[in-house]
Motif scaffolding. Sequence first.
Motif, PDB file in Angstrom:
ATOM      1  N   ILE A  48       0.828  -1.208   0.000  1.00 48.66           N
ATOM      2  CA  ILE A  48       0.000   0.000   0.000  1.00 48.66           C
ATOM      3  C   ILE A  48       0.870   1.268   0.000  1.00 48.66           C
ATOM      4  CG2 ILE A  48      -0.278  -0.085   2.521  1.00 48.66           C
ATOM      5  CD1 ILE A  48      -2.987   1.260   2.097  1.00 48.66           C
ATOM      6  N   GLN A  49       2.031   1.124   0.611  1.00 52.42           N
ATOM      7  CA  GLN A  49       2.972   2.242   0.660  1.00 52.42           C
ATOM      8  C   GLN A  49       3.506   2.540  -0.745  1.00 52.42           C
ATOM      9  OE1 GLN A  49       6.164   1.050   3.124  1.00 52.42           O
ATOM     10  NE2 GLN A  49       7.077   3.091   3.346  1.00 52.42           N
ATOM     11  N   LYS A  50       3.852   1.486  -1.422  1.00 59.91           N
ATOM     12  CA  LYS A  50       4.332   1.609  -2.789  1.00 59.91           C
ATOM     13  C   LYS A  50       3.275   2.285  -3.665  1.00 59.91           C
ATOM     14  CE  LYS A  50       5.286  -1.455  -6.644  1.00 59.91           C
ATOM     15  NZ  LYS A  50       5.925  -2.685  -7.085  1.00 59.91           N
ATOM     16  N   LYS A  51       2.056   1.794  -3.522  1.00 60.97           N
ATOM     17  CA  LYS A  51       0.943   2.318  -4.314  1.00 60.97           C
ATOM     18  C   LYS A  51       0.720   3.801  -4.019  1.00 60.97           C
ATOM     19  CE  LYS A  51      -4.040   1.358  -4.662  1.00 60.97           C
ATOM     20  NZ  LYS A  51      -4.503   1.208  -6.032  1.00 60.97           N
ATOM     21  N   ASN A  52       0.747   4.121  -2.757  1.00 59.70           N
ATOM     22  CA  ASN A  52       0.464   5.484  -2.363  1.00 59.70           C
ATOM     23  C   ASN A  52       1.565   6.468  -2.771  1.00 59.70           C
ATOM     24  OD1 ASN A  52      -1.571   7.038  -1.213  1.00 59.70           O
ATOM     25  ND2 ASN A  52      -0.329   7.364   0.596  1.00 59.70           N
ATOM     26  N   LEU A  53       2.807   6.043  -2.622  1.00 62.26           N
ATOM     27  CA  LEU A  53       3.907   6.918  -3.044  1.00 62.26           C
ATOM     28  C   LEU A  53       3.806   7.181  -4.538  1.00 62.26           C
ATOM     29  CD1 LEU A  53       6.966   5.534  -1.033  1.00 62.26           C
ATOM     30  CD2 LEU A  53       5.596   7.570  -0.561  1.00 62.26           C
ATOM     31  N   LYS A  54       3.535   6.129  -5.246  1.00 60.56           N
ATOM     32  CA  LYS A  54       3.470   6.217  -6.698  1.00 60.56           C
ATOM     33  C   LYS A  54       2.291   7.079  -7.151  1.00 60.56           C
ATOM     34  CE  LYS A  54       3.007   2.663 -10.056  1.00 60.56           C
ATOM     35  NZ  LYS A  54       3.322   1.255 -10.279  1.00 60.56           N
ATOM     36  N   GLU A  55       1.162   6.858  -6.507  1.00 56.71           N
ATOM     37  CA  GLU A  55      -0.038   7.525  -6.994  1.00 56.71           C
ATOM     38  C   GLU A  55      -0.235   8.931  -6.443  1.00 56.71           C
ATOM     39  OE1 GLU A  55      -2.479   3.405  -7.468  1.00 56.71           O
ATOM     40  OE2 GLU A  55      -3.460   5.036  -6.424  1.00 56.71           O
ATOM     41  N   LEU A  60       5.488  15.264  -5.762  1.00 62.00           N
ATOM     42  CA  LEU A  60       6.190  15.942  -4.670  1.00 62.00           C
ATOM     43  C   LEU A  60       7.595  15.349  -4.487  1.00 62.00           C
ATOM     44  CD1 LEU A  60       6.036  17.947  -2.255  1.00 62.00           C
ATOM     45  CD2 LEU A  60       5.234  16.016  -0.876  1.00 62.00           C
ATOM     46  N   ILE A  61       7.655  14.030  -4.552  1.00 58.83           N
ATOM     47  CA  ILE A  61       8.943  13.355  -4.378  1.00 58.83           C
ATOM     48  C   ILE A  61       9.933  13.811  -5.452  1.00 58.83           C
ATOM     49  CG2 ILE A  61      10.115  11.108  -4.500  1.00 58.83           C
ATOM     50  CD1 ILE A  61       7.559   9.890  -3.221  1.00 58.83           C
ATOM     51  N   MET A 137      -2.401  -1.168  -9.207  1.00 53.59           N
ATOM     52  CA  MET A 137      -3.245   0.025  -9.169  1.00 53.59           C
ATOM     53  C   MET A 137      -4.642  -0.240  -8.659  1.00 53.59           C
ATOM     54  SD  MET A 137      -2.058   2.917 -10.211  1.00 53.59           S
ATOM     55  CE  MET A 137      -3.066   3.916 -11.278  1.00 53.59           C
ATOM     56  N   TYR A 138      -5.349  -1.050  -9.388  1.00 57.63           N
ATOM     57  CA  TYR A 138      -6.749  -1.301  -9.074  1.00 57.63           C
ATOM     58  C   TYR A 138      -6.979  -2.795  -9.025  1.00 57.63           C
ATOM     59  CZ  TYR A 138      -7.154   3.489 -10.783  1.00 57.63           C
ATOM     60  OH  TYR A 138      -7.006   4.825 -11.000  1.00 57.63           O
ATOM     61  N   ASN A 139      -7.242  -3.294  -7.861  1.00 64.45           N
ATOM     62  CA  ASN A 139      -7.436  -4.724  -7.741  1.00 64.45           C
ATOM     63  C   ASN A 139      -8.573  -5.036  -6.771  1.00 64.45           C
ATOM     64  OD1 ASN A 139      -6.806  -7.281  -8.522  1.00 64.45           O
ATOM     65  ND2 ASN A 139      -5.196  -7.567  -7.019  1.00 64.45           N
TER      66      ASN A 139
END
Length: 451
Positions: A48-55, A60-61, A137-139
């Motif tokens: 979820i962390q990966k998903k959130n950072l990416k999305e 910002l990063i 992304m969407y699962n």
Amino acid sequence: MNVEQLWNSFLEKIKGRISKISYDTWFADSKLIEIKDNVAIVLVSMHIQKKNLKENYNDLIEEVFTEVSGSNFKFKYVLEEELENNIEINTDVIGVPNNNFETNLNSKYTFDNFIVGESNKFAHATAVAVAESPGQMYNPLFIYGSSGLGKTHLMHAIGNYIVENKNKRVLYVTCEKFVEDFIGTTRKKNKNNSENFDVVEIFKKKYRDIDVLIIDDIQYLGNANQTQQEFFNTFNDLYGNNKQIIISSDRSPEDLKLLEERLITRFNWGITTIISPPDFELRMNIIDNKIDNNMLNNSFPQDVKEYIASNCTSDVRKLEGAITRVVAYATMMSGSDITLDLAIDALQDYFTKPIMNKNKIDQVMQIVSNYYNIKVEDLKSKKRKNEIAFPRQVAMYICRNILDESLTKIGIEFGGKDHTTVMHSVNKISKLIKDDNKFEMEINKLINQIK
Ligand code: ADP
Ligand code: MG
């Protein structure tokens, strides 16, 4: 500065830009592990962390990291296990297709030949997103809509894209096939007196030893309890392993009355997207694409396309069928040209009720009958009295010269008159207008009322 120091300065900076809770949850344990080819690879611990950072944080990063490092980098976020398996890091590298693996995919359905319009653009966009990052992304992805609107097409397109671009195993099955497989398995198992569990293992391997499961027409899962239970188990297993699940249905999850609540709940964990019936523009584009692919461009006149598009309003399959039928009909008539007359003949019992561009023609009929104080039905009748026949000729004239409708179309709309009758009417009114200014003004007034 090494990557660790670089990342520490980055973390210091980003701390000042977001709340403490966001920082602690998403950034605190992240590590920059490598920078290569303008790509910074960041290790994170949760999916979820990966998903959130990416999305949600990627912009910002990138911005903050540019401030710290002085140059632009793209970011990739990876999980420990991905690092171990050394996959996903180079997601842009084209994967080796699993050629010898059964996918059941039909290569004729691709994103390239899926035409996008208002009614399917959201479904299309989510499908592309899923194809680009399966399991991330969407699962699950749940696509629904009535029959013939492109659900199966879109699902195969996702599958084909993944097989071509990622090193992942994709399995497409209809729900019926899944049910059949499962029932077959339990039958064999019982026959062998539960000594031999191989059949169960084979079933599990087929449905779980994959990266992407595409299951079409889930409404057929019905209330066969054991099968539902098995689907539930399969779903959980795949989902738990971040494997992508794609489901289609002819109705929304909430309307799948035969399915257990816990399955419906899971269908809503990811994203649900509807495909609605195509609007006129999309129907025209699909027709154009279809005749383009069959190299029929030159032989298909505009009015034939419009005739088909106006009459096939709710089903793309039917739209395609209409084209095929017209072509077949022309071939049968020893290769005669495709004309509107021919198309109307070919499709006479194919459409339930011809409607063609009705709105405008209807409007003209309404305006003219109001003006002459007669009924709209009279215009469509066979009545020959001058009080009816004359307004009818006026209405036909306007439809022809202002709406630019074909003689044949007008004939049909006015109760099935022959096109020569229409032509005669149009000519007669044209002549009257030419000779009589006052009459011309009258007609212009009527024309001005068309919206
Ligand atoms: P569904 O599964 O929703 O019943 P299908 O995917 O089988 O519908 O689509 C029916 C036919 O219409 C297929 O031949 C498909 O290629 C075609 N089709 C549907 N939507 C589109 C589209 N947007 N662009 C091109 N072809 C389409
Ligand atoms: Mg289908």
